[in-house]
Design a protein around this motif. Structure first.
Motif, PDB file in Angstrom:
ATOM      1  N   ARG A  48      30.616  17.969  70.141  1.00 36.06           N
ATOM      2  CA  ARG A  48      29.611  17.133  70.387  1.00 36.06           C
ATOM      3  C   ARG A  48      29.107  16.341  69.091  1.00 36.06           C
ATOM      4  N   GLU A  49      29.088  16.917  68.213  1.00 31.62           N
ATOM      5  CA  GLU A  49      28.969  16.184  66.831  1.00 31.62           C
ATOM      6  C   GLU A  49      29.768  14.917  66.808  1.00 31.62           C
ATOM      7  N   GLN A  59      28.640  12.381  68.963  1.00 28.32           N
ATOM      8  CA  GLN A  59      27.424  11.512  68.676  1.00 28.32           C
ATOM      9  C   GLN A  59      27.457  10.541  67.754  1.00 28.32           C
ATOM     10  N   ARG A 119      34.635   9.084  73.404  1.00 24.20           N
ATOM     11  CA  ARG A 119      33.430   9.609  73.303  1.00 24.20           C
ATOM     12  C   ARG A 119      33.250  10.588  74.599  1.00 24.20           C
ATOM     13  N   LEU A 153      33.024  14.784  75.047  1.00 23.33           N
ATOM     14  CA  LEU A 153      31.935  15.363  75.578  1.00 23.33           C
ATOM     15  C   LEU A 153      32.481  16.282  76.890  1.00 23.33           C
ATOM     16  N   ALA A 182      33.706  19.374  75.340  1.00 19.15           N
ATOM     17  CA  ALA A 182      32.847  20.494  74.793  1.00 19.15           C
ATOM     18  C   ALA A 182      32.196  21.088  76.270  1.00 19.15           C
ATOM     19  N   ARG A 183      31.836  20.438  77.247  1.00 18.26           N
ATOM     20  CA  ARG A 183      31.462  20.842  78.509  1.00 18.26           C
ATOM     21  C   ARG A 183      32.688  21.859  79.132  1.00 18.26           C
TER      22      ARG A 183
END
Length: 66
Positions: free
Chosen positions: A25-26, A29, A37, A41, A44-45
């Motif tokens: 996530r970092e 961002q 991106r 994400l 991460a999910r």
């Protein structure tokens, strides 16, 4: 016969997945909107979903099907 290399993990699976999700996530961002991106994400999910599944599997309320 080949032997597997084994080592003891210093962190639990939950901790490793949470760290990976936060790192992804970092990193996402810092990027501009785009394919890379969205991929970060999504991963991460997936890690967060794996945390939920792992927690469910280790819950005390889980019972064998009858």
């Amino acid at each position: 016969m080949l032997r597997r290399r084994r080592f003891k993990q210093s962190k639990t699976l939950h901790e490793r997945l949470a760290d990976e999700a936060a790192r992804l996530r970092e990193e996402a961002q810092a990027l501009a909107p785009g394919r890379r991106r969205e991929m970060l994400l999504r991963r991460a999910r997936q890690d967060e979903t794996a945390i939920q599944i792992e927690s469910w599997l280790h819950s005390t309320g889980l019972r064998a099907p009858t």
